[in-house]
Design an enzyme around this catalytic site. Sequence first.
Site, PDB file in Angstrom:
ATOM      1  N   GLY A 115       0.827  -1.204   0.000  1.00 34.40           N
ATOM      2  CA  GLY A 115       0.000   0.000   0.000  1.00 34.40           C
ATOM      3  C   GLY A 115       0.857   1.247   0.000  1.00 34.40           C
ATOM      4  N   PRO A 116       0.246   2.403  -0.223  1.00 31.67           N
ATOM      5  CA  PRO A 116       0.999   3.663  -0.243  1.00 31.67           C
ATOM      6  C   PRO A 116       1.576   3.995   1.125  1.00 31.67           C
ATOM      7  CG  PRO A 116      -1.363   4.032  -0.609  1.00 31.67           C
ATOM      8  CD  PRO A 116      -1.171   2.570  -0.479  1.00 31.67           C
ATOM      9  N   VAL A 125      -0.199   4.469   5.442  1.00 33.58           N
ATOM     10  CA  VAL A 125      -1.518   3.864   5.663  1.00 33.58           C
ATOM     11  C   VAL A 125      -1.503   2.888   6.844  1.00 33.58           C
ATOM     12  CG1 VAL A 125      -2.283   4.138   3.284  1.00 33.58           C
ATOM     13  CG2 VAL A 125      -1.060   2.068   3.929  1.00 33.58           C
ATOM     14  N   GLY A 126      -0.354   2.724   7.508  1.00 37.29           N
ATOM     15  CA  GLY A 126      -0.319   1.918   8.727  1.00 37.29           C
ATOM     16  C   GLY A 126       0.224   0.517   8.564  1.00 37.29           C
ATOM     17  N   SER A 157      -3.082   2.072 -18.395  1.00 37.12           N
ATOM     18  CA  SER A 157      -4.462   2.463 -18.088  1.00 37.12           C
ATOM     19  C   SER A 157      -4.834   3.825 -18.648  1.00 37.12           C
ATOM     20  CB  SER A 157      -4.677   2.462 -16.569  1.00 37.12           C
ATOM     21  OG  SER A 157      -3.867   3.431 -15.952  1.00 37.12           O
ATOM     22  N   LYS A 173      -7.865   5.542  -7.524  1.00 38.66           N
ATOM     23  CA  LYS A 173      -8.195   6.465  -8.612  1.00 38.66           C
ATOM     24  C   LYS A 173      -9.486   7.223  -8.324  1.00 38.66           C
ATOM     25  CE  LYS A 173      -5.741   3.831 -12.169  1.00 38.66           C
ATOM     26  NZ  LYS A 173      -5.835   3.058 -13.415  1.00 38.66           N
TER      27      LYS A 173
END
Length: 784
Positions: free
Chosen positions: A356-357, A360-361, A679, A722
């Site tokens: 994840g980015p 975020v924990g 994409s 997104k």
Amino acid sequence: MNKKSLPLMALRDMVVFPGVIAPIFVGRKKSLQALSRTTISEENNSKYILVTLQKKFDQENPSKHELYNTAILAKIIQIVKLPNNTAKILIEAVARVKLSNIKDEEAFEANYEIIPDEEILDIHNMRSLVDNAVQLFSKYAMNDKKVNAEIIETINKEISNRTNFINIINILSSHLITSLETKQQLLEETNPVKRITTVITTLTSNIVNSETEHALQQRVRKQIEKTQRDYYLHEQMKAIQKELDEDKSELADIEKKIKSLKLSKEAKEKAESEFKKLRAMNQMSAESGVTRNYLETLLSLPWGKYDNSKIDINQAEKILNRDHFGLEKVKERIIEYLAVLQRSSKIRGPILCLIGPPGVGKTSLVKSIAEGMGRKYTKFSLGGVRDEAEIRGHRKTYLGSMPGKILGQLKKIKTSNPVMLLDEIDKMSSDFRGDPASALLEVLDPEQNSHFVDHYLEVEYDLSNVVFIATANSHDLPRALSDRMEKIYISGYVEEEKLQIAKNYLVPKQFKMHKIKEDEITISEAAILDLIRYYTKESGVRALEREICALTRKALKQILANKTVKHISIDSNNLEEFLGAKKYNFGLAEKEDQIGSTTGLAYTEVGGELLTIEALAFSGKGEIKTTGKLGDVMKESAMAAYSCFRSRATNFGLKYDNYKDFDIHIHVPAGAIPKDGPSAGCALFTTIVSLMTKIPVHRTVAMTGEITLRGNVLPIGGLKEKLLAASRGGIKTVLIPEENVKDLKDIPPNIKENLEIISVSNIDQVLKHALVEMPINKGLSYDL
């Protein structure tokens, strides 16, 4: 002498005083010219010249403004020509003069006027001052061997007269160790009392400095002698210990550890073998130190030491909920993982990888897992690791060798069953020293890590009881490594989640850290929302925590600086007073519908981003150009979009007549940031159609999805991120691939309520919703 004008020579590094004889080396062109222009005086058949100090030492050719006006009239006693067009002269300073009308030509020339000293009014006082100065100079000369004996003799000769005080002052001044500026000030001073006072002050300072330096040298010499003495005694002690066999006590401790530790059979045999070698060695040899270090490392590992962990999934769930808001699916998967371990600790579960980015924990989740399992937590950061020896260790034959970081962490925390975080596993790289990702395969494979062999130890160590959990920002992991891990995706937080995290976790944490009392500072919910919207732009909450920290600091400073302020309330109205102007725009799309400009959606390591794609057409050769630091995949998407457009051009009212006469330039702004991924096809195609048909694109529409040459829309990843980016950017309508509709169930309800999400399966549907109007078949050629 009746002359009013004489040649003038500039000196770099000396000030000459009246009555002093001084040698001068002459090498500069102007100085040599001045020397050549000296003439013999009619009065005493001698040559005279003016000398003065230049203001800057490093000036090779000073101007007349860079010379001091107080100078010396000097008689030339001797001139000796030297090689390389230089000369050495001996001068006697006759008098102090004031320069005027300095001419700056091939050589300096100036008028002069002799400056006499002021009359000495109190002879008795002057004699006392001079005696004091001479005593100080004698003391200084005794301490400093650099002072020439002839100088002391000259001073003593002048003292014997007891009348020419001015000469004594001048001689002392010329031999002071001080700056050139100070000496020039002494030369310019006409009051003898002030001059001798300055000389006394400077001599006193020189004596203090000399004595300090002498004391320091004495101290250093004593320290060196003490060090040499200690070394000699230490070597003697070693020799005596060798004779008395006192090293046996240390060897006995090693032997006792080998017998008492729960070593594996292989490790015990290796330790006993190395111990026999050590006992037979000369204890002063280099090989003895290598073997001793090896045994100490081997015996310091936690062989057979395990924490008594008892897993309670109910307690673990409470800990996860206590430390983390949201992340329900992630928590659910972690609880399932712990449930399996609770039922049977012998089951070798998969290695979890949290992706994840930033912010975020991920790391704090691993800490909570360790607490929930009742095990110790340790962290091994893999970011930037490019040497496989960091994992497997160095072979002990190398100088300074040591075990790898995996065993190093176990040695540090003294247990064989911790929870070990492998942080930033996607940031590893490889070079000529090997591939650390390949070395990790053995560590993370449940079938192999019970027999892990570190290059330094050369014996197997059981890692099967270690719970390895990895974290990464990107999905881009080596295939073999990815295959050994179960990936859990942690998406970014929505606005409501960030608000709750800030209220319940971040603000109390910062108040506690800064010792803020409950009644001192309050931060309103509206202020926190503004922090989220206008001061941060991220998927996680790390930047939000920094802003809250800055807010707390500034408020605390106001309370401490102003004793009358007892309470500060921060809301959206006064937030800018603390943090300054807003950093980001929130909810602001383009102001007008644009031709040849489309908003796409990108998924990066730090979350979702809006991606503006723009295009222009101009005279050329029928080529398509791309800029904006695009990757190969995105460049190929642009080519595919253009080919798809060309194949359908007649449907949009365009002919093939003149495509070869113009180029299309596609640009994605923020050119310093690399962009790639499969994409952007829909956005690229829409941009080209809008440009060629001159039909604007709706400013509130964003899209994501790749296209084929036949115009079909393909699915994408990172849908939640997104959509979060679209919501933050003021987008009203988002076009997504039809095959991604199934992913909408994971999207928070408030995001789906704020956006009109339309699924599309082909580019005709994309154009229908994206363009202001559909192109009409008019059969026209494109006109630049």
